[in-house]
Design a protein around this motif. Structure first.
Motif, short mmCIF file in Angstrom:
data_model
loop_
_atom_site.label_atom_id
_atom_site.label_comp_id
_atom_site.label_asym_id
_atom_site.label_seq_id
_atom_site.Cartn_x
_atom_site.Cartn_y
_atom_site.Cartn_z
N THR A 129 56.37 39.34 30.61
CA THR A 129 54.88 39.22 32.03
C THR A 129 56.56 39.97 33.21
OG1 THR A 129 56.03 37.14 32.45
CG2 THR A 129 54.09 36.92 30.95
N THR A 158 37.95 38.32 32.52
CA THR A 158 37.55 36.73 31.42
C THR A 158 37.50 35.78 32.78
OG1 THR A 158 39.94 36.86 31.59
CG2 THR A 158 39.25 38.79 30.45
N HIS A 203 41.77 31.52 41.65
CA HIS A 203 41.72 32.20 40.59
C HIS A 203 41.38 33.02 39.75
CE1 HIS A 203 44.24 31.94 36.38
NE2 HIS A 203 43.07 32.16 35.90
N GLU A 227 41.09 35.99 36.92
CA GLU A 227 42.07 36.81 35.61
C GLU A 227 41.39 38.07 35.14
OE1 GLU A 227 43.81 34.14 32.06
OE2 GLU A 227 43.20 33.20 33.98
N ASP A 272 41.28 41.53 31.89
CA ASP A 272 42.04 42.82 31.15
C ASP A 272 42.09 44.04 31.98
OD1 ASP A 272 42.82 40.80 29.42
OD2 ASP A 272 40.97 40.83 28.41
N HIS A 290 46.94 42.14 31.04
CA HIS A 290 46.04 40.88 31.46
C HIS A 290 46.74 40.45 32.45
CE1 HIS A 290 43.04 38.33 30.80
NE2 HIS A 290 43.99 37.08 31.02
N ALA A 320 46.85 37.68 35.88
CA ALA A 320 46.56 36.80 36.07
C ALA A 320 46.59 36.08 37.95
CB ALA A 320 46.50 35.37 35.31
N THR A 350 46.45 33.45 40.97
CA THR A 350 45.94 32.13 41.63
C THR A 350 46.50 33.05 43.55
OG1 THR A 350 48.70 32.08 41.36
CG2 THR A 350 46.97 31.52 39.70
N THR A 384 50.44 36.99 41.13
CA THR A 384 49.89 37.92 40.34
C THR A 384 51.23 38.44 39.06
OG1 THR A 384 48.69 38.96 41.95
CG2 THR A 384 49.04 40.35 40.32
N SER A 406 51.24 39.26 35.20
CA SER A 406 50.88 40.31 34.33
C SER A 406 51.26 40.78 32.41
CB SER A 406 51.40 41.90 34.82
OG SER A 406 50.76 42.34 36.16
#
Length: 164
Positions: free
Chosen positions: A14, A81, A88, A90, A92, A110, A112, A114, A126, A128
């Motif tokens: 990540t 997604t 929040h 998310e 791809d 991917h 995400a 918050t 963030t 990744s």
């Protein structure tokens, strides 16, 4: 500078970037939800983005291209997604060919994101996630970490110029 930290975790595959802004989560959410605001900060200053599609719903897709200083372009795509306004989201993420079709050469990441209320504003985290260590190392070598930090550094001016 709004970015307060970045961290690569090679074991977890990540890259985490944390930024703080003097605004509400609802307002910060808009810099992702509105493609005209998004393209004013997505991509580093020398590679601004143009979104030609942005269906900001779960399962929706976004397509964009970034234009370099010499006119060259690089295309990308997102597939949303999860979207839970305003806390929040998310998606791809990957590279695309000249027609906007996904290409596999660098795989899919991917993202995400918050949004958390803090004293005086909002913290945006963030994360990744990568498919492999090789992919993470290639993306970092291409300048992903620095590019994201530069891009996020532009959000304050978007917030100032585009009140909701």
């Amino acid at each position: 500078m709004t970015v307060i930290s970045s961290h690569k975790d090679l074991e977890a595959l990540t890259l985490t970037i944390i930024a703080e802004f003097e605004t509400s989560a609802e307002r910060l959410w808009q810099v992702w939800a509105d493609p005209r605001q998004l393209e004013r900060w997505w991509g580093p200053p020398t590679w601004p983005a143009t979104f030609d599609s942005h269906d900001f719903v779960p399962g929706g897709k976004a397509g964009y291209f970034m234009t370099g200083p010499n006119g060259e372009t690089s295309r990308g795509w997102w597939k949303f997604t999860a979207i839970n306004e305003p806390t929040h989201l998310e998606f791809d993420d990957g590279f695309a060919d000249d027609n906007g079709n996904p290409v596999d050469e660098l795989g899919t990441t991917h993202g995400a994101v918050t949004f958390e209320a803090i004293d005086g504003g909002t913290r945006m985290t963030t994360v990744s996630s990568f498919e492999s260590l090789d992919q993470l190392e290639k993306m970092i070598a291409m300048g992903m970490e620095e590019g994201i930090k530069e891009a996020m550094g532009q959000i304050d001016s978007v917030l100032e110029r585009s009140p909701v």
